[in-house]
Motif scaffolding. Structure first.
Motif, PDB file in Angstrom:
ATOM      1  N   PHE A  50       0.829  -1.213   0.000  1.00 36.55           N
ATOM      2  CA  PHE A  50       0.000   0.000   0.000  1.00 36.55           C
ATOM      3  C   PHE A  50       0.862   1.262   0.000  1.00 36.55           C
ATOM      4  N   VAL A  51       2.004   1.199   0.715  1.00 35.32           N
ATOM      5  CA  VAL A  51       2.902   2.361   0.744  1.00 35.32           C
ATOM      6  C   VAL A  51       3.433   2.643  -0.666  1.00 35.32           C
ATOM      7  N   ILE A  52       3.817   1.571  -1.378  1.00 31.98           N
ATOM      8  CA  ILE A  52       4.318   1.758  -2.747  1.00 31.98           C
ATOM      9  C   ILE A  52       3.206   2.301  -3.644  1.00 31.98           C
ATOM     10  N   LEU A  53       1.989   1.766  -3.453  1.00 33.50           N
ATOM     11  CA  LEU A  53       0.859   2.298  -4.221  1.00 33.50           C
ATOM     12  C   LEU A  53       0.681   3.786  -3.915  1.00 33.50           C
ATOM     13  N   GLY A  54       0.872   4.165  -2.639  1.00 38.68           N
ATOM     14  CA  GLY A  54       0.755   5.569  -2.249  1.00 38.68           C
ATOM     15  C   GLY A  54       1.707   6.447  -3.043  1.00 38.68           C
ATOM     16  N   MET A  55       2.955   5.977  -3.202  1.00 43.07           N
ATOM     17  CA  MET A  55       3.921   6.751  -3.982  1.00 43.07           C
ATOM     18  C   MET A  55       3.472   6.884  -5.432  1.00 43.07           C
ATOM     19  N   CYS A  56       2.993   5.775  -5.982  1.00 45.11           N
ATOM     20  CA  CYS A  56       2.519   5.801  -7.374  1.00 45.11           C
ATOM     21  C   CYS A  56       1.373   6.798  -7.528  1.00 45.11           C
ATOM     22  N   VAL A  57       0.441   6.748  -6.568  1.00 48.21           N
ATOM     23  CA  VAL A  57      -0.732   7.609  -6.634  1.00 48.21           C
ATOM     24  C   VAL A  57      -0.315   9.078  -6.550  1.00 48.21           C
ATOM     25  N   ALA A  58       0.660   9.368  -5.676  1.00 46.41           N
ATOM     26  CA  ALA A  58       1.145  10.743  -5.557  1.00 46.41           C
ATOM     27  C   ALA A  58       1.747  11.194  -6.880  1.00 46.41           C
ATOM     28  N   ALA A  59       2.529  10.324  -7.504  1.00 49.56           N
ATOM     29  CA  ALA A  59       3.141  10.682  -8.787  1.00 49.56           C
ATOM     30  C   ALA A  59       2.066  10.987  -9.821  1.00 49.56           C
ATOM     31  N   ALA A  60       1.040  10.135  -9.875  1.00 48.56           N
ATOM     32  CA  ALA A  60      -0.042  10.352 -10.839  1.00 48.56           C
ATOM     33  C   ALA A  60      -0.789  11.647 -10.538  1.00 48.56           C
ATOM     34  N   GLY A  61      -1.013  11.926  -9.243  1.00 52.72           N
ATOM     35  CA  GLY A  61      -1.712  13.151  -8.858  1.00 52.72           C
ATOM     36  C   GLY A  61      -0.939  14.386  -9.279  1.00 52.72           C
ATOM     37  N   VAL A  62       0.378  14.358  -9.085  1.00 52.22           N
ATOM     38  CA  VAL A  62       1.205  15.507  -9.459  1.00 52.22           C
ATOM     39  C   VAL A  62       1.182  15.703 -10.974  1.00 52.22           C
ATOM     40  N   ILE A  63       1.304  14.613 -11.716  1.00 54.76           N
ATOM     41  CA  ILE A  63       1.289  14.736 -13.181  1.00 54.76           C
ATOM     42  C   ILE A  63      -0.049  15.329 -13.647  1.00 54.76           C
ATOM     43  N   GLY A  64      -1.144  14.767 -13.104  1.00 53.21           N
ATOM     44  CA  GLY A  64      -2.470  15.248 -13.494  1.00 53.21           C
ATOM     45  C   GLY A  64      -2.655  16.721 -13.173  1.00 53.21           C
ATOM     46  N   THR A  65      -2.149  17.151 -12.016  1.00 53.65           N
ATOM     47  CA  THR A  65      -2.277  18.547 -11.613  1.00 53.65           C
ATOM     48  C   THR A  65      -1.447  19.450 -12.517  1.00 53.65           C
ATOM     49  N   CYS A  66      -0.220  19.012 -12.819  1.00 53.35           N
ATOM     50  CA  CYS A  66       0.665  19.844 -13.636  1.00 53.35           C
ATOM     51  C   CYS A  66       0.166  19.970 -15.070  1.00 53.35           C
ATOM     52  N   ARG A  67      -0.488  18.937 -15.576  1.00 56.67           N
ATOM     53  CA  ARG A  67      -1.042  19.014 -16.927  1.00 56.67           C
ATOM     54  C   ARG A  67      -1.908  20.246 -17.104  1.00 56.67           C
ATOM     55  N   MET A  68      -2.751  20.496 -16.100  1.00 57.10           N
ATOM     56  CA  MET A  68      -3.716  21.590 -16.225  1.00 57.10           C
ATOM     57  C   MET A  68      -3.253  22.854 -15.513  1.00 57.10           C
TER      58      MET A  68
END
Lengths: 357, 325
Positions: free
Chosen positions: A234-252
């Motif tokens: 779950f911790v590793i998934l947390g890191m992945c999710v954070a990375a995806a969240g940052v990418i999604g935020t930066c896109r817009m």
């Protein structure tokens, strides 16, 4: 031993590879121009690669990253986390709020913001992990909590509709770095993939995760702590999710709590399934899930290129996905193996082994 | 006789006391708005109402923010049952309000519409303080026509379908595209109930992936225009004053006007979110026994609005007309 292992691995990837091949062929026949790649200069004066192929690889980035983490959780816990989209939005909100709290946006503050949102995402995912690993609540029920309230939490964090962050660094992270025409999110996928590869190369995490997934009791008797392994996934998934969240935020350049990474949990689970991974846990192949993510995005882009109304796309996608998942089901696999045996009796033994597995 | 006189006096005293007490009592208002998380416009609108309808200003105000018509109607019915003096509504949808408004009228509750009109008999509400959404659309289309382009190939991103803002901003454009052969609607899509930037980006990506050729982006709010711009940037399509694609938005958020000033967008149509002060005035007039004047045949008071052009906008405009920070 290693030889048979590789064979069974390729078997797992067979269905997604065939699906991808059919999609590629379909587009080649439909319109060879689908694969054309060009270079253009956008408003910021940056050269960017254009074309559907680039669009597919770029748009699938968040999904591919989350699918990697989801594979691990699936393997260890035998269940899926459906709160990835919501927690990704929380991570994006933390990212934005940290930058707003800092006086200026520079490399240092962006790194700080990334660290902050990673920490928060890991914390939220660890909460899920504790419910699943310690309290033994079914993963889907445990993660349903954050699935329902995560986006409201994201709204509390940002406190306004669509807070903006405007900076060359942010657009470089979400789109392209000046001088590099390849979309930056693609590098994000490569980076996360590399980190996971290194982890699996130099630790026994893969073996431990698989053994916990296959038989928790046996793993414990062999000195593996199932709770720790599940929490770690779950911790590793947390890191992945954070990375995806940052990418999604930066896109817009903004975080929109209602729709950032919307419905990505379902697509991520689907990517894991298309990749031939057993959703009940056990052995896994992250490359399969990544392939699954690109297949899903390719399907979407193909349908868009065929001018299917975006509203109707989900229905068309569902039909194709049913076919892919059915083709990968044990029953169909066994039938195919029988068929193969009738045509080529001499290679039958290997094929049967695959089918039963 | 003396007893009767005393009784009358006592009654008069009671009555006058009651009147005095009533005057001191706060005016009960129920305010039904949309979700403040929807957009910068809505946020400014909700904050404006909160700032005006305060206890210090003599109000006992209850606020409900609901994104959909059924939740809004539920809230209105609750207010009617509880017996408020006035109901203020910004409706998610223009239709479906007749029964509820009739019930309010029977209960003697005054209804004010703000920001968005409702499609019903004007007898059912006291007054409406609104933007002339159709005029916003007409102004925007007229501005577009004044550019004198040879071809108008429009990517149209609509707001919440059925809302007054969406209808008002869409219709002039749709009519123009049907009437004038130089104007074509390349693709139409909606950002949904939350006027969502991500949805808008997906529509633009769909158009780009399908190889559709457009030179105008007509997005019905700022956030959605920004969503489209993100897709354009990712695909290397230039936009703005010196670009290939003309970008238009509505609402005039400060950040959007700054995009205009930087030349990345071309046009932003104003939509004033400040109606609370006017409604406050009207309620106070009614409470004092006066009558509301200056209403048109639809009982409207129209907020004046304009559109900004990237070539002429100034820092001063941004400070005066921009919403948010």
């Amino acid at each position: 031993m290693s030889n048979t292992k590789r064979k069974s691995g390729l078997g797992q990837l067979l269905i997604p590879l065939v699906a991808l091949g059919i999609l590629l062929l379909f587009n080649l026949i439909r319109d060879p121009g689908f694969y054309s790649i060009g270079i253009a200069v956008n408003n910021s004066g940056n050269k960017v690669l254009t074309g559907n192929v680039i669009s597919i690889i770029d748009s699938a980035s968040e999904l591919a990253i989350i699918a990697m983490g989801m594979t691990l959780v699936t393997a260890a816990c035998g269940g899926q986390d459906i709160s990835v989209g919501a927690v990704g939005t929380i991570a994006g909100s933390i990212f934005v709020q940290t930058l707003k709290a800092c006086s200026a946006i520079n490399i240092g503050t962006v790194l700080l913001a990334i660290l902050a949102c990673c920490a928060v995402a890991i914390l939220f995912k660890a909460f899920n992990g504790v419910l699943v690993a310690v309290f033994r609540i079914q993963p889907m029920i445990a993660t349903l909590i954050l699935y329902s309230c995560g986006r409201s939490i994201a709204y509390w964090i940002v406190g306004s509709a669509t807070p903006q962050i405007d900076s060359p660094i942010i657009s470089a992270m979400g789109m392209t770095i000046p001088g590099v025409p390849v979309p930056t999110p693609i590098f994000g996928v490569v980076l996360v993939g590399l980190i996971l590869t290194v982890i699996f190369k130099f630790t026994n995490l893969r073996l431990y995760t698989e053994s916990v997934g296959v038989n928790q009791g046996a793993a414990r008797l062999n000195g593996i702590n199932p709770i720790a392994i599940k929490l770690l996934s779950f911790v590793i998934l947390g890191m992945c999710v954070a990375a995806a969240g940052v990418i999604g935020t930066c896109r817009m350049g903004q975080v929109s709590h209602k729709t950032l990474l919307i419905d990505i949990e379902m697509d991520a689970i689907l990517a894991v399934a298309i990749g031939g991974n057993n959703l009940g846990g056990g052995r896994f192949k992250i490359s399969g899930s990544i392939l699954g993510a690109y297949i899903i995005q390719m399907l979407t882009t193909t349908l868009l290129a065929m001018r299917v109304d975006p509203v109707n796309i989900k229905a068309y996608k569902a039909v194709v996905i049913i076919i892919i998942v059915m083709a990968g089901s044990p029953v169909v696999k066994a039938k195919l193996a029988q068929l193969w045996q009738r045509i080529r009796p001499e290679t039958a033994s290997a094929a049967i082994g695959k089918g039963v597995n | 006789m003396k007893k009767l006189f005393a009784l009358v006096l006592a009654l008069m005293l009671c009555a006058s006391l009651a009147i005095v007490a009533h005057a001191d009592e706060p005016i009960k208002v129920g305010i039904i708005n949309l979700d403040p998380a929807e957009s910068g416009y809505r946020e400014a609108n909700v904050n404006d109402l909160h700032a005006v309808f305060t206890a210090e200003n003599g109000y006992d105000a209850r606020f409900v923010t609901a994104p959909t018509a059924d939740l809004q109607l539920q809230a209105a019915n609750t207010f009617i049952t509880e017996g408020v003096d006035y109901i203020l509504v910004s409706a998610a949808e223009t239709t479906g309000w007749d029964e509820t408004l009739e019930a309010a009228k029977e209960a003697g509750i005054g209804v004010f519409l703000f920001d968005r009109m409702i499609d019903c008999d004007p007898e059912l509400y006291t007054a409406a303080v609104v933007s002339d959404m159709r005029n916003e659309g007409v102004t925007a289309v007229a501005w577009l026509e004044s550019l004198g382009l040879e071809e108008y190939k429009v990517l149209h991103i609509q707001g919440q379908l059925g809302s007054a803002a969406q209808i008002g901003r869409s219709e002039p454009l749709q009519e123009k595209c049907e009437a004038d052969e130089k104007w074509t609607m390349v693709r139409e899509g909606t950002g949904g109930d939350s006027w969502d930037p991500n949805e808008a980006r997906k529509i633009a990506e769909a158009a780009i992936n399908a190889g559709e050729d457009f030179n105008i982006v007509y997005a019905e709010n700022d956030g959605m225009a920004q969503g489209v711009v993100a897709a354009l940037d990712a695909s290397g399509i230039t936009h703005g004053v010196n670009g290939d694609v003309i970008v238009m938005g509505f609402d005039c958020n400060k950040w959007a006007l700054r995009e205009l000033l930087a030349g990345n967008w071309n046009y932003d149509g104003q939509c004033s979110p400040f109606q609370a002060a006017l409604i406050d005035q009207m309620i106070k007039t009614l409470q004092a026994g006066g009558e509301i004047e200056g209403l048109n045949e639809l009982k409207q008071i129209i907020n004046e609005e304009k559109g900004f052009d990237a070539r002429t906008i100034t820092e001063e405009d941004i400070a005066t007309y921009g919403l948010g920070e």
